[in-house]
Motif scaffolding. Structure first.
Motif, mmCIF file in Angstrom:
data_model
loop_
_atom_site.group_PDB
_atom_site.id
_atom_site.type_symbol
_atom_site.label_atom_id
_atom_site.label_comp_id
_atom_site.label_asym_id
_atom_site.label_seq_id
_atom_site.Cartn_x
_atom_site.Cartn_y
_atom_site.Cartn_z
ATOM 1 N N UNK A 117 1.653 1.752 12.149
ATOM 2 C CA UNK A 117 3.008 1.495 11.657
ATOM 3 C C UNK A 117 3.017 0.841 10.269
ATOM 4 N N UNK A 118 1.836 0.753 9.682
ATOM 5 C CA UNK A 118 1.741 0.158 8.344
ATOM 6 C C UNK A 118 2.411 1.084 7.322
ATOM 7 N N UNK A 119 3.256 0.517 6.491
ATOM 8 C CA UNK A 119 3.939 1.284 5.445
ATOM 9 C C UNK A 119 3.302 0.989 4.081
ATOM 10 N N UNK A 120 3.703 1.748 3.104
ATOM 11 C CA UNK A 120 3.175 1.574 1.741
ATOM 12 C C UNK A 120 4.362 1.315 0.803
ATOM 13 N N UNK A 121 4.213 0.291 -0.007
ATOM 14 C CA UNK A 121 5.248 -0.040 -1.005
ATOM 15 C C UNK A 121 4.678 0.214 -2.402
ATOM 16 N N UNK A 122 5.392 1.004 -3.167
ATOM 17 C CA UNK A 122 4.979 1.275 -4.549
ATOM 18 C C UNK A 122 5.737 0.320 -5.488
ATOM 19 N N UNK A 123 4.997 -0.392 -6.277
ATOM 20 C CA UNK A 123 5.563 -1.428 -7.143
ATOM 21 C C UNK A 123 6.484 -0.807 -8.201
ATOM 22 N N UNK A 124 7.664 -1.397 -8.325
ATOM 23 C CA UNK A 124 8.615 -0.980 -9.360
ATOM 24 C C UNK A 124 8.489 -1.921 -10.563
ATOM 25 N N UNK A 125 9.002 -1.489 -11.668
ATOM 26 C CA UNK A 125 8.938 -2.300 -12.892
ATOM 27 C C UNK A 125 9.676 -3.623 -12.691
ATOM 28 N N UNK A 126 9.042 -4.721 -13.019
ATOM 29 C CA UNK A 126 9.656 -6.034 -12.934
ATOM 30 C C UNK A 126 9.483 -6.726 -11.602
ATOM 31 N N UNK A 127 8.916 -6.043 -10.602
ATOM 32 C CA UNK A 127 8.735 -6.651 -9.280
ATOM 33 C C UNK A 127 7.546 -7.614 -9.269
ATOM 34 N N UNK A 128 7.669 -8.611 -8.420
ATOM 35 C CA UNK A 128 6.563 -9.535 -8.180
ATOM 36 C C UNK A 128 6.172 -9.460 -6.708
ATOM 37 N N UNK A 129 5.054 -10.075 -6.376
ATOM 38 C CA UNK A 129 4.624 -10.101 -4.978
ATOM 39 C C UNK A 129 5.657 -10.801 -4.107
ATOM 40 N N UNK A 130 6.298 -11.836 -4.620
ATOM 41 C CA UNK A 130 7.301 -12.562 -3.861
ATOM 42 C C UNK A 130 8.515 -11.681 -3.589
ATOM 43 N N UNK A 131 8.875 -10.849 -4.575
ATOM 44 C CA UNK A 131 9.985 -9.913 -4.390
ATOM 45 C C UNK A 131 9.669 -8.908 -3.269
ATOM 46 N N UNK A 132 8.466 -8.407 -3.310
ATOM 47 C CA UNK A 132 8.053 -7.403 -2.312
ATOM 48 C C UNK A 132 8.021 -8.017 -0.918
ATOM 49 N N UNK A 133 7.447 -9.226 -0.810
ATOM 50 C CA UNK A 133 7.364 -9.896 0.491
ATOM 51 C C UNK A 133 8.761 -10.152 1.049
ATOM 52 N N UNK A 134 9.680 -10.607 0.215
ATOM 53 C CA UNK A 134 11.049 -10.895 0.660
ATOM 54 C C UNK A 134 11.765 -9.618 1.086
ATOM 55 N N UNK A 135 11.554 -8.532 0.353
ATOM 56 C CA UNK A 135 12.215 -7.262 0.670
ATOM 57 C C UNK A 135 11.841 -6.775 2.067
ATOM 58 N N UNK A 136 10.600 -7.011 2.477
ATOM 59 C CA UNK A 136 10.127 -6.499 3.771
ATOM 60 C C UNK A 136 10.062 -7.575 4.850
ATOM 61 N N UNK A 137 10.643 -8.747 4.580
ATOM 62 C CA UNK A 137 10.683 -9.799 5.582
ATOM 63 C C UNK A 137 9.327 -10.398 5.892
ATOM 64 N N UNK A 138 8.419 -10.371 4.936
ATOM 65 C CA UNK A 138 7.083 -10.918 5.131
ATOM 66 C C UNK A 138 6.907 -12.156 4.245
ATOM 67 N N UNK A 139 5.671 -12.644 4.172
ATOM 68 C CA UNK A 139 5.332 -13.740 3.278
ATOM 69 C C UNK A 139 4.122 -13.340 2.437
ATOM 70 N N UNK A 140 3.801 -14.173 1.464
ATOM 71 C CA UNK A 140 2.685 -13.862 0.565
ATOM 72 C C UNK A 140 1.374 -13.726 1.340
ATOM 73 N N UNK A 141 1.216 -14.570 2.364
ATOM 74 C CA UNK A 141 -0.014 -14.497 3.163
ATOM 75 C C UNK A 141 -0.189 -13.123 3.802
ATOM 76 N N UNK A 142 0.931 -12.534 4.260
ATOM 77 C CA UNK A 142 0.842 -11.210 4.882
ATOM 78 C C UNK A 142 0.456 -10.146 3.861
#
Length: 383
Positions: free
Chosen positions: A151-176
């Protein structure tokens, strides 16, 4: 004189009545048996009674009494004979009915036992069949039940995104994100770069030689049942080397700051023959160093030996843990010089190079494992 004549007449009448009763009983005797004797006794009694009537009525009623008595006796004889026959027939019928009833009861009992046996066998057969179907269904469901790793998904980084943005978007944390991806520099990600997104908070862990579900659970302080359920494991001892697991709730042991501070020396001073990355249709998870048979292999940093022995595919292998979440692996050795549990220093010789396991020739296969997953060793070696 007259009295004597009367007595004589009565005696003759009695004889006639007795003879008549006897003749009647003889005519029916072949059919009645014991019942005829009873008829004879009845006839005698009736005859005596009729005689008394004659005595009381006088001589004038003699003929009438005789005739009535005879007719009555004949009628009673026929009736009694019929009753006797019916009685014997009834007894015979009753005897036959009892035998038939006994036979019917016995046959019914046999039939019931047979039917019970058939029903019992059918129930047992159905139970076994249902059990097999349930087992097949369970095996089918377990086989095709999606695991968390699927069930692992793949996120492709968009311009201007940070790791914190990505983690928040998917309901995760930086550790995940760190626990699922090879992130050499958290502050520098590029558009188009892809990151694995876990379905739960946790990490992706790759099984190393000598590890079990229990040891992994103890290492990350999680329950073995959770690991087995999330990864659809039926046998806790059936883990395979390099198998990937999702550890729900686990945190990465090797942080970004640890990566900056840790630098390794080369395990052998020879040229690299194969680099980390895609190779022959799969990912080559380490560096291959040219190493003639018996060359000394050194620990790239101080640490504790967590495994020293044979591993499928790797041949004779040594694994050293330098700190939690950071290990190095040395494979295809011809000889092992350290044991599990020993502490080693940076630059200490731990083995001799060889050609064991899945190897095309003498060389050293070297891996850097971060949080259980292999990463590019060149990101950690001090050049």
């Amino acid at each position: 004189m007259r009295r004597r004549e009367r007595l004589t007449g009565f005696f003759i009448i009695f004889i006639l009545l007795t003879f008549s009763a006897y003749s009647s009983s003889m005519n029916v005797g072949g059919r009645s048996g014991l019942a005829d004797r009873q008829i004879g006794r009845t006839s005698q009694i009736n005859a005596g009674q009729n005689s008394m009537r004659v005595l009381n009525n006088g001589k004038q009623k003699f003929n009438t009494a005789v005739s009535g008595t005879k007719e009555q006796l004949d009628k009673e004889s026929d009736i009694n004979s019929s009753q006797s026959l019916n009685t014997n027939s009834g007894r015979s019928d009753k005897s036959i009915s009892l035998d038939q009833a006994a036979d019917n009861v016995s046959q019914n009992f046999k039939n019931e036992r047979k039917e019970t046996k058939i029903v019992t066998e059918q129930r047992e057969k159905n139970t076994v069949q249902n059990k097999k179907q349930d087992q097949q269904k369970t095996a089918f469901e377990k086989r095709y039940e999606p695991q968390l790793i699927d069930q692992v998904k793949v996120h492709k980084v968009k311009s201007g995104e940070t790791l914190w943005d990505i983690a928040h978007e998917h309901g995760l944390n930086i550790d995940s994100l760190i626990g699922a991806n090879n992130i050499s520099n958290m502050n520098s990600i590029k558009p188009g770069q892809e990151f694995k997104i876990l379905p739960v908070k946790g990490i992706i862990y790759r099984v190393s030689p000598g590890e079990s579900v229990a040891s992994i659970a103890g290492k990350f302080n999680i329950k073995t049942e959770t690991i087995m359920r999330d990864n659809n494991l039926e046998d806790p001892s059936g883990l395979k080397i390099d198998q990937k697991l999702i550890l729900r709730g686990a945190k990465p042991e090797f942080s970004y700051q640890d990566r900056l501070d840790q630098k390794f020396m080369y395990p052998i001073n020879t040229r690299i023959t194969s680099y980390y990355g895609p190779r022959w249709g799969r990912v080559h998870e380490g560096l291959d160093f040219a190493a003639p048979m018996g060359s000394p292999i050194r620990a790239v940093s101080s640490g504790r030996v967590v495994y020293s022995g044979w591993a499928t595919g790797y041949g004779y292998v040594v694994i050293i843990e330098h700190q939690k979440g950071l290990r190095t692996l040395y494979a295809h050795n011809s000889k092992l010089l350290v044991r599990s549990g020993e502490s080693v220093g940076k630059g200490e010789v731990i083995s001799r190079s060889g050609n064991t396991g899945n190897s095309t020739g003498p060389h050293l296969h070297f891996e850097v494992q971060v949080n259980g997953r292999p990463e590019n060793p060149l990101d950690y070696i001090n050049r």
